[in-house]
Enzyme design. Structure first.
Site, PDB file in Angstrom:
ATOM      1  CD  GLU A 259      -0.436   8.275   8.081  1.00 25.95           C
ATOM      2  OE1 GLU A 259      -0.737   7.153   8.661  1.00 25.95           O
ATOM      3  OE2 GLU A 259       0.608   8.802   8.129  1.00 25.95           O
TER       4      GLU A 259
ATOM      5  NE  ARG B  74      -1.191   3.540  12.963  1.00 24.92           N
ATOM      6  CZ  ARG B  74      -0.202   2.373  13.042  1.00 24.92           C
ATOM      7  NH1 ARG B  74       1.098   2.895  13.102  1.00 24.92           N
ATOM      8  NH2 ARG B  74      -0.647   1.022  13.120  1.00 24.92           N
TER       9      ARG B  74
ATOM     10  CG  PHE C 275      -4.133   1.515   6.693  1.00 26.95           C
ATOM     11  CD1 PHE C 275      -3.716   0.907   7.734  1.00 26.95           C
ATOM     12  CD2 PHE C 275      -3.639   2.813   6.795  1.00 26.95           C
ATOM     13  CE1 PHE C 275      -3.063   1.414   8.911  1.00 26.95           C
ATOM     14  CE2 PHE C 275      -3.189   3.238   7.904  1.00 26.95           C
ATOM     15  CZ  PHE C 275      -2.746   2.894   8.816  1.00 26.95           C
TER      16      PHE C 275
ATOM     17  CE  LYS D 290       5.945   4.752   6.436  1.00 27.47           C
ATOM     18  NZ  LYS D 290       5.640   6.214   7.148  1.00 27.47           N
TER      19      LYS D 290
ATOM     20  NE  ARG E  71       9.328  -0.340  15.407  1.00 32.85           N
ATOM     21  CZ  ARG E  71       8.924   0.769  14.899  1.00 32.85           C
ATOM     22  NH1 ARG E  71       8.535   0.588  13.661  1.00 32.85           N
ATOM     23  NH2 ARG E  71       8.460   1.990  15.535  1.00 32.85           N
TER      24      ARG E  71
ATOM     25  CD  GLU F 143      -2.353  -1.232   2.658  1.00 36.05           C
ATOM     26  OE1 GLU F 143      -2.482  -0.258   3.589  1.00 36.05           O
ATOM     27  OE2 GLU F 143      -3.341  -2.223   2.914  1.00 36.05           O
TER      28      GLU F 143
ATOM     29  NE  ARG G  42       3.657   6.045  15.351  1.00 34.42           N
ATOM     30  CZ  ARG G  42       4.088   5.096  15.950  1.00 34.42           C
ATOM     31  NH1 ARG G  42       4.128   5.417  17.239  1.00 34.42           N
ATOM     32  NH2 ARG G  42       5.068   4.206  15.521  1.00 34.42           N
TER      33      ARG G  42
HETATM   34  P1  ATP Z   1       7.493   6.559  10.203  1.00 35.40           P
HETATM   35  O1  ATP Z   1       8.257   7.814  11.152  1.00 35.40           O
HETATM   36  O2  ATP Z   1       8.275   5.880   9.360  1.00 35.40           O
HETATM   37  O3  ATP Z   1       6.028   6.865   9.843  1.00 35.40           O
HETATM   38  P2  ATP Z   1       6.351   5.395  12.507  1.00 35.40           P
HETATM   39  O4  ATP Z   1       7.308   4.861  13.814  1.00 35.40           O
HETATM   40  O5  ATP Z   1       5.561   6.725  12.941  1.00 35.40           O
HETATM   41  O6  ATP Z   1       7.431   5.367  11.360  1.00 35.40           O
HETATM   42  P3  ATP Z   1       5.550   2.813  11.824  1.00 35.40           P
HETATM   43  O7  ATP Z   1       4.604   2.299  12.454  1.00 35.40           O
HETATM   44  O8  ATP Z   1       7.064   2.182  11.978  1.00 35.40           O
HETATM   45  O9  ATP Z   1       5.264   4.410  12.330  1.00 35.40           O
HETATM   46  O10 ATP Z   1       5.560   2.890  10.311  1.00 35.40           O
HETATM   47  C1  ATP Z   1       3.944   2.722   9.712  1.00 35.40           C
HETATM   48  C2  ATP Z   1       3.366   4.287   9.806  1.00 35.40           C
HETATM   49  O11 ATP Z   1       3.229   4.740   8.455  1.00 35.40           O
HETATM   50  C3  ATP Z   1       2.184   4.291  10.482  1.00 35.40           C
HETATM   51  O12 ATP Z   1       2.620   4.777  11.899  1.00 35.40           O
HETATM   52  C4  ATP Z   1       1.323   5.029   9.674  1.00 35.40           C
HETATM   53  O13 ATP Z   1       0.963   6.400  10.146  1.00 35.40           O
HETATM   54  C5  ATP Z   1       2.020   5.282   8.359  1.00 35.40           C
HETATM   55  N1  ATP Z   1       1.126   4.746   7.227  1.00 35.40           N
HETATM   56  C6  ATP Z   1       0.875   5.580   6.232  1.00 35.40           C
HETATM   57  N2  ATP Z   1       0.104   4.613   5.218  1.00 35.40           N
HETATM   58  C7  ATP Z   1       0.127   3.615   5.662  1.00 35.40           C
HETATM   59  C8  ATP Z   1      -0.445   2.185   5.324  1.00 35.40           C
HETATM   60  N3  ATP Z   1      -1.044   2.114   4.085  1.00 35.40           N
HETATM   61  N4  ATP Z   1      -0.556   1.095   5.895  1.00 35.40           N
HETATM   62  C9  ATP Z   1       0.004   1.324   7.390  1.00 35.40           C
HETATM   63  N5  ATP Z   1       0.667   2.568   7.826  1.00 35.40           N
HETATM   64  C10 ATP Z   1       0.825   3.486   7.147  1.00 35.40           C
END
Ligand code: ATP
Length: 578
Positions: free
Chosen positions: A299, A255, A339, A250, A416, A248, A270
């Site tokens: 998101e 979130r 998502f 990003k 994670r 998907e 988040r």
């Molecule tokens: P980053 O700073 O890289 O966004 P993070 O630590 O905030 O990382 P992670 O859970 O590691 O968060 O990475 C996934 C993040 O990407 C989620 O927090 C979400 O907000 C975002 N995101 C965007 N699009 C999607 C998607 N299609 N599916 C899941 N997560 C997504």
């Protein structure tokens, strides 16, 4: 339990600087607490009256507390202020004034329940004359308490009860209470992951051990802890790791976890903070979804429907505000790319495989005619070259990259794992990604910065296995003068005397000012190196990890809790990838 007994535990917790000792003290506290009060004790320990995600605030400024104490102890407000000037802590002022006053007849009679109820009443006062009423109620309570109880009862409404542990420490302590070790944490945590109300978990566990936890269900209104993605550097590595998968885009927004039961809507960040009030259009659109109960995730991103373009993160993030909401909602309308689906019409879905959850999600949202919701794009891949092409396409659309999802994986609440893999745009430098680091403290500046009183930060990553923070870098660059001032202000509000219990730092790196675990900053570095001094990932006499040329990229990530900082495990992996 009497509140004075609880206050003695607070005192012990406050003066310990070891995470393990803290766990044992809490375990002792929980074993003495009854099932009926343990939830309240958990909230009070965290300086609150409700779980972390709920907001039930005292809204009581420091200057009002001067009046409270003056009234409680029959003193002049100026005298209270002078004492505060000397002690620097209003809890200490209350304790001193209470001791001066001597024995109070009803002291031993205040139970935790009673004090909790009174505090609840204070926080609930609203409307005309509310300030006066709050002052009176609180003064009456404080006056009836023993010195040590007064000290902590004053700090709670001021949000100054910072004992320095998290919900995770509480989970360990619950295990410790029953087994004298942390072995049950693994069994307790999955329930907390689907129902992030630590009080409720403690109560169910206290009542009937693990069997009690079986009664914990996903319910709309109580957030589910979010899943996080592991990262891999390229499409080949991803296909090699999980094979056929879904990818998907990003989306680079923030979130949202959205709950609906009948017409009641909750939107959690988040960080599991309740944000519904900030996003009226999302609330309204959620009410129109044609199911009576649902929990889903997506998101939210600023979207220009004229040009069909996404707005940059810096613009989207302006929607995270408490004031001027209507105006900003007009200026930057949000679109939520949904998502994942966790719960539908009373049925728990997180254990179902991704592709089934996704199918149901699509079914629901295909029907909903909404400008706010869109289904996140999804494609299935078996070949690395196709996945790579999809990734390149997303980059050219201005997105951050892709999130790849394992088709048969359940939703990994609160952890994670490789069920989700993020593959992000490459940036310059050997280290592709930024790191989220916790600020442990700061050093006074030299030269020009001496004037500011801050010259460098000591930052840490999170060791999730041990629930401690380990230092990884000293950072003196990347900030403007204004930002240094701002960060100093934030740090000073969280300043403590000694090293907080969950910090692991080599004594040669001790900063001049220690800061409680709260502030997460975004750091970029050229490389991860080995270090004799930093404790990140250090095992025994081996070297730990450090950052080469670290600099601050984004001042503070308010949406991240300390435990959301980059983990030692990730650092080890990133080091391996270099
Ligand atoms: P980053 O700073 O890289 O966004 P993070 O630590 O905030 O990382 P992670 O859970 O590691 O968060 O990475 C996934 C993040 O990407 C989620 O927090 C979400 O907000 C975002 N995101 C965007 N699009 C999607 C998607 N299609 N599916 C899941 N997560 C997504």
């Amino acid at each position: 339990m009497y509140f004075s007994e609880l206050a003695s535990f607070f005192q012990k917790l406050e003066t310990t600087d070891s995470r393990n000792a803290m766990t044992e003290i809490l375990a002792d506290l929980f074993s003495q607490a009854s099932a009926a009060e343990i939830d309240k004790i958990c909230y009070l320990c965290l300086g609150r009256l409700v779980p972390q995600y709920e907001s039930y605030e005292f809204n009581l400024a420091e200057k009002l507390m001067f009046e409270v104490l003056a009234k409680a102890y029959g003193k002049d407000k100026e005298a209270v202020k002078t004492l505060y000037g000397r002690l620097g802590d209003l809890g200490g002022v209350a304790q001193a004034l209470a001791s001066e006053k001597g024995e109070v007849k009803s002291i031993k009679d205040s139970t935790v329940e009673e004090v909790f109820t009174k505090l609840w009443e204070v926080a609930g006062v609203e409307g005309e004359g509310s300030v006066e009423k709050k002052i009176n109620l609180l003064a009456e309570l404080i006056a009836s308490l023993a010195p040590i109880s007064a000290k902590y009862a004053v700090r709670i409404p001021l949000k100054k009860l910072r004992l320095g542990f998290s919900d995770m420490t509480i989970l360990d302590s619950l295990s410790f209470m029953k087994k004298k070790d942390k072995s049950l944490r693994k069994k307790i945590e999955p329930f907390y992951n689907i129902s992030a109300d630590i009080g409720k978990i403690a109560r169910a566990f206290k009542e009937k051990d693990l069997e009690g936890l079986e009664s914990i269900r996903i319910v709309p209104g109580t957030p589910i802890r979010t899943a996080s993605a592991e990262r891999l550097p390229n499409a080949e590595a991803i296909i090699a790791k999980i094979g056929k998968c879904a990818a998907e885009p990003k989306y680079d927004g923030f979130r949202v976890q959205i709950h609906k039961k009948d017409q009641e809507v909750h939107i959690f960040s988040r960080n599991l903070e309740e944000m519904s009030a900030s996003f009226p259009e999302i609330s309204a659109a959620t009410k129109k979804i044609s199911v009576s109960s649902i929990i889903f995730e997506g998101e939210a991103i600023g979207f220009n429907s004229e040009t069909q373009e996404f707005l940059p993160f810096q613009e989207t993030v302006q929607r995270k505000r408490k004031y001027g909401i209507t105006e900003m909602a007009k200026k930057i309308p949000l679109k939520v790319f949904v998502f994942d689906l966790f719960f539908r019409e009373g049925q728990k879905l997180i254990d179902q495989p991704y592709h089934q959850r996704r199918q149901q999600l699509e079914e629901i949202f295909r029907k909903s005619q909404s400008d706010v919701f869109a289904i996140a794009e999804k494609k299935i891949f078996e070949q690395a070259c196709d996945l790579e092409a999809f990734f390149q396409e997303k980059i050219s659309q201005g997105l951050e990259g892709v999130v790849v999802k394992k088709l048969d994986a359940p939703y990994e609440a609160g952890s994670r794992g490789f069920s989700w893999i993020k593959y992000k745009r490459e940036e310059k430098g050997a280290l592709d990604d930024t790191l989220d680091c916790l600020i442990m403290g700061y050093y006074y500046g030299r030269g020009k910065r001496a004037g500011f009183g801050i010259g460098a930060l000591l930052v840490a990553v999170y060791n999730a296995a041990e629930d401690v923070f380990e230092s990884i870098a000293k950072i003196g660059t990347g900030l403007t003068d204004e930002q240094w001032m701002e960060i100093k202000k934030e740090c000073d509000a969280l300043k403590v005397e000694g090293k907080p219990a969950r910090y692991k730092v080599h004594k040669d790196l001790n900063p001049q000012v220690w800061v409680l675990p709260k502030l997460v900053t975004v750091v970029r570095a050229d490389e991860i190196t080995k270090s004799p001094l930093h404790t990140a990932g250090k095992i025994g006499a081996e070297a730990g990890y450090a950052l080469r040329f670290p600099r601050v990229m984004e001042l503070l990530r308010h949406d991240k809790k300390p435990e959301d900082a980059t983990t030692v495990k990730e650092i080890t992996e990133l080091y391996g990838m270099q």
